[in-house]
Design an enzyme around this catalytic site. Structure first.
Site, PDB file in Angstrom:
ATOM      1  N   GLN A 155      -6.524  -4.303  10.400  1.00 44.38           N
ATOM      2  CA  GLN A 155      -5.392  -3.802  11.172  1.00 44.38           C
ATOM      3  C   GLN A 155      -5.750  -2.579  12.016  1.00 44.38           C
ATOM      4  OE1 GLN A 155      -1.428  -3.956   9.248  1.00 44.38           O
ATOM      5  NE2 GLN A 155      -2.536  -4.585   7.427  1.00 44.38           N
TER       6      GLN A 155
ATOM      7  N   ARG B 282       3.838  -9.105  10.498  1.00 42.10           N
ATOM      8  CA  ARG B 282       5.100  -8.370  10.367  1.00 42.10           C
ATOM      9  C   ARG B 282       6.199  -9.302   9.862  1.00 42.10           C
ATOM     10  NH1 ARG B 282       3.186  -4.583   9.153  1.00 42.10           N
ATOM     11  NH2 ARG B 282       1.267  -5.752   9.372  1.00 42.10           N
TER      12      ARG B 282
ATOM     13  N   ASP C  22      -3.320   7.686   4.777  1.00 45.42           N
ATOM     14  CA  ASP C  22      -2.846   6.331   5.015  1.00 45.42           C
ATOM     15  C   ASP C  22      -3.438   5.822   6.333  1.00 45.42           C
ATOM     16  OD1 ASP C  22      -1.450   4.027   4.746  1.00 45.42           O
ATOM     17  OD2 ASP C  22       0.511   4.856   5.295  1.00 45.42           O
ATOM     18  N   GLU C  23      -3.523   4.529   6.501  1.00 47.30           N
ATOM     19  CA  GLU C  23      -4.032   3.937   7.754  1.00 47.30           C
ATOM     20  C   GLU C  23      -5.377   4.540   8.147  1.00 47.30           C
ATOM     21  OE1 GLU C  23      -2.357   1.462   8.803  1.00 47.30           O
ATOM     22  OE2 GLU C  23      -0.200   1.822   8.751  1.00 47.30           O
TER      23      GLU C  23
ATOM     24  N   LYS D 231       0.811  -1.215   0.000  1.00 48.80           N
ATOM     25  CA  LYS D 231       0.000   0.000   0.000  1.00 48.80           C
ATOM     26  C   LYS D 231       0.848   1.271   0.000  1.00 48.80           C
ATOM     27  CE  LYS D 231      -0.917   0.071   4.951  1.00 48.80           C
ATOM     28  NZ  LYS D 231      -0.113   1.227   5.369  1.00 48.80           N
ATOM     29  N   THR D 232       2.000   1.206   0.658  1.00 52.16           N
ATOM     30  CA  THR D 232       2.875   2.373   0.644  1.00 52.16           C
ATOM     31  C   THR D 232       3.347   2.646  -0.775  1.00 52.16           C
ATOM     32  OG1 THR D 232       3.628   1.631   2.792  1.00 52.16           O
ATOM     33  CG2 THR D 232       4.864   3.396   1.770  1.00 52.16           C
TER      34      THR D 232
END
Length: 773
Positions: free
Chosen positions: A256, A613, A225-226, A33-34
């Site tokens: 998340q 992660r 973002d997020e 996504k980044t």
DNA sequence: TAGATCTGTGTTTTT
DNA sequence: CACAGATCTA
């Protein structure tokens, strides 16, 4: 120019290429996504969008910095510089400084951190004569925080009988009054707390249409973002700013969402499609980060949650080894296991320390890990926890600096008015506070006007107060002519702070002086760095602004280390090897978050974040007993371990007997070789052994364990009380005499000279000894 | 008033 | 255990 588009898969490319309109990208863990965000910004710029018109909101400063770096690589740094990119708090703090006068604030307003706010609230509760056991300052603070994040101002609070009633029901009828006093005091002090940065931004955009328009026109393209972690206040800011052009792209993953405790509202992402017209929905479901085992294991966890958007995360990566699960006796041993496992993995696979992360639920768990890593001489760094700028000695220096910029800053003044000690005690401060409240002035102003205010203090105290104010004023004057470093250096010396620590002479004191030196060096670097930026001056005010919102994550060290952090902090990061420690009921899931379904689901999402992660290998560890609030308490394995489908797990221990076994029964193995109880020894790279052991295997394993009879066996208490000179008897070595005792608590060892075995060093926890005399 | 010492109390996660 | 607040002593 557009060759970078080839680096994206089809799913990633689609949202990048949609230049205008509202869109939501649901991005699974590790799905890039980044990459989508950075390339989208690069694409917008390639289509002629001015970087000045792009606002990109990230969750951490670090994420912003990294994205900026990546964009620089694509479009060149001179262009990328002009992007507005940062956290909600830092971007809008900047905006508020610019517009502060409209809200009646000075442009150099102070930003209160949590501690400042809590101390102020605590003082207010005391001043109001309320019972501190009912009005607990931390509770009050979080209540006020959640009001602010829901845009419930003091006025709105008093207009809403339900809220008043709710607080009255919880025995806090005066909460509204505390809220009001707190807000007044912050305003008078020229201070905003973290929540104010968002609340006041909303107020600004609401009350001043021309300001709203200005920023709407400025930020024609907005990216968030997020998005799943935005709270109501943030949601409204985004909504207001994007209202005119509706060029809004939000990216997130409902799976998340882990910040509900600070007001994040998962509905913001679930309902996004209702908020704007013609919302395009994109899904990124291919995971590039982790092995199949990890991705599928994570999927099997998140499936247990009811509230979620449907999506299937999958990967084309290799299967990889299974997740290794291990049970340890205590947190100390847990640390040792992790440290030696890291050590082995490093050796066998030629890895650097940076390939490893240890993740935990609570900061307090870092201690045991640190100790073990230090013993193994594995370099590590702890992220989060108490940040550098929150250390006492650093905050003291910063408070002086804050005060010379904004003398009304009550939190700063109270902190340093009598540190180092200059004879201004509690009584005097109480008098000052009362005077400040009655005259509607700040404490600093009261002292400035002592001639007109009858404070009923003796002349000695009066002198001390005046001297203090004059000292601060002299610093202010110096600040007008000297650079930030010179000012800070002068402050550190003239206030007697450093002297006080030198006098102290303890190792802690020395460390504190070193920290202050580091701070001064930091200020020097900052001044140098800012000089190169066109719109910055390298002033002290700028430094303080930077520091107020800086987190521990932002500091680069450049050395190679194992990363230790909470799972919350790990969001957005990735590591080849991840150790998730403390997988125990009451710890993870946290005992505070098991009461409602939604709380438990958030804990589960947190576990999902932790597991995803890992790129290559994940480890889960739990203990049978761990030190909590200073005492050794029994622990029980986390339900989350059971929730992972068994086929993804590789247990290092038999699975029959772990529930509720008190230490004393399971630990006294006598001289049975404990390693035989382990089914396999994990070595990364070797093919993963079978899953949970079968019933038959378990039966075999049980046989290895001798039936312990407790008669005649010294209780653990007796053994721990062992002293030098005691006579003891060992089941195999016979009688012996204690020569020496080493270590403490669980690690207590005895050197014993046995008749049949000579001198042995035994861990008392395990040794089957009988005390004879 | 300062500093030492004791007591009590709570502990999730963070910008 | 770790920190804040209260209490005691010089």
């Amino acid at each position: 120019m557009e060759s970078y588009l080839a680096e994206l898969n089809d799913a990633q490319r689609a949202p990048v290429l949609q230049k205008d309109g509202a869109m939501i990208v649901i991005a699974g863990a590790g799905s890039g996504k980044t990459r989508v965000l950075t390339y989208r910004i690069a694409y917008l710029m390639s289509k002629g969008v001015d970087p000045f018109n792009i606002l990109s909101l990230t969750f951490t400063n670090k994420a912003a910095k990294e994205m900026k770096k990546r964009i620089s690589q694509i479009v060149g740094s001179s262009e990328a510089k002009n992007l507005w990119m940062g956290t909600f708090h830092s971007i809008f703090a900047k905006m508020l400084r610019f517009e502060a006068d409209k809200l009646g604030y000075p442009s150099n307003f102070t930003i209160y951190d949590t501690q400042d706010s809590q101390r102020l609230i605590s003082a207010i509760i005391k001043e109001m004569g309320l019972d501190k056991d009912i009005y607990k300052y931390k509770q009050v603070y979080s209540r006020i925080s959640s009001y602010k994040n829901s845009l419930i101002t003091v006025k709105a609070y008093f207009q809403n009988p339900e809220l008043k009633e709710a607080d009255a029901m919880s025995k806090k009828p005066r909460l509204g009054d505390i809220y009001k006093n707190y807000v007044d005091r912050c305003f008078k002090a020229g201070a905003m707390d973290f929540d104010d940065l968002l609340l006041k931004t909303n107020e600004l955009l609401n009350r001043f249409p021309e300001v709203l328009q200005k920023y709407q026109n400025r930020f024609r393209y907005i990216l968030v973002d997020e998005y799943q972690d935005t709270n109501h206040s943030q949601y409204l800011i985004v909504k207001a700013l994007s209202d005119k052009f509706q060029n809004i792209c939000v990216v997130g993953d409902d799976a998340q969402s882990i910040y509900a405790f600070r007001g994040a509202n998962i509905n913001n992402i679930l309902n996004f499609q209702k908020d704007y017209d013609n919302v395009q929905l994109y899904r990124l479901e291919q995971n590039y980060r982790s092995t199949k085992n990890i991705v599928n294991a994570a999927n099997s966890i998140i499936e247990k949650n009811k509230t979620k958007l449907e999506k299937v995360v999958w990967t084309a990566n290799e299967d990889g080894p299974k997740i290794i699960v291990n049970r340890l006796l205590t947190d100390g041993e847990e640390g040792r296991f992790v440290a030696s496992s890291i050590f082995e993995n490093k050796m066998q696979n030629q890895l650097d320390n940076g390939s490893f992360a240890i993740l935990y639920r609570t900061n307090a768990q870092s201690r045991a890990m640190e100790d073990a890593l230090r013993k193994r001489e594995i370099p590590y760094r702890i992220y989060g926890g108490l940040s550098f700028y929150q250390r006492k000695e650093i905050k003291d220096v910063l408070s002086y600096l804050r005060l010379l910029i904004n003398p009304n800053d009550e939190a700063a003044l109270k902190r340093v008015i009598n540190y180092p000690a200059r004879g201004i005690g509690q009584t005097t401060i109480d008098k000052l506070t009362i005077a400040a409240n009655t005259y509607g002035k700040s404490i600093f102003e009261v002292i400035e006007n002592l001639d007109h205010i009858d404070l009923k203090v003796n002349s000695g105290t009066r002198n001390k107060l005046t001297n203090f104010v004059n000292m601060i004023k002299s610093f202010s004057i110096l600040n007008e002519n000297a650079d930030a470093f010179t000012v800070a250096d002068t402050v550190a010396k003239k206030t007697g702070l450093v002297q006080d620590l030198k006098k102290d002479g303890t190792p802690e004191g020395v460390a504190k002086i070193e920290n202050i030196e580091e701070l001064l060096n930091g200020i020097r670097d900052f001044v140098e760095g800012q000089k190169e930026l066109a719109d910055a001056t390298g002033s002290l005010a700028e430094f303080l602004e930077d520091v107020a919102l800086a987190t521990d994550m932002d500091k680069e060290t450049g050395d190679d280390h194992v990363a230790l952090m909470t799972i919350h902090l790990a969001k957005g990061l990735e590591f080849p090897y991840v150790y998730i420690v403390g997988m125990e009921e009451d710890l993870f899931p946290s005992g505070m978050s098991m009461n409602t379904r939604s709380e438990l689901e958030e804990e589960r999402r947190l576990f999902y974040v932790a597991l995803t992660r890992a790129e290559k290998q994940a480890y889960l560890t739990y203990t049978q007993s761990r030190y909590r609030w200073g005492k050794l308490v029994d622990a029980e394995p986390s339900r989350f371990i059971d929730e992972i489908e068994g086929k993804f797990l590789d247990y290092m221990i038999p699975q029959d007997d772990y529930k509720y076994k008190p230490l004393i029964d399971t630990d006294i193995f006598g001289d049975v070789d404990k390693s035989k109880l382990r089914q396999t020894k994990p070595t990364a790279g070797s093919p993963p052994p079978a899953h949970k052991p079968s019933e038959e295997q378990l039966r075999k394993l049980r046989k290895l364990r001798p039936a312990l009879d407790h008669t005649g066996q010294a209780s653990i208490k007796d053994v721990v009380k062992l002293e030098e000179g005691n006579e003891v008897e060992h089941i195999r070595f016979g009688k012996g005499k204690v020569l020496k005792i080493d270590g403490i608590g669980q690690d207590k060892k005895a050197e014993i000279n046995f008749e049949n075995g000579g001198i042995k060093k035994l861990l008392l926890r395990f040794a089957k000894l009988k005390l004879l005399s």
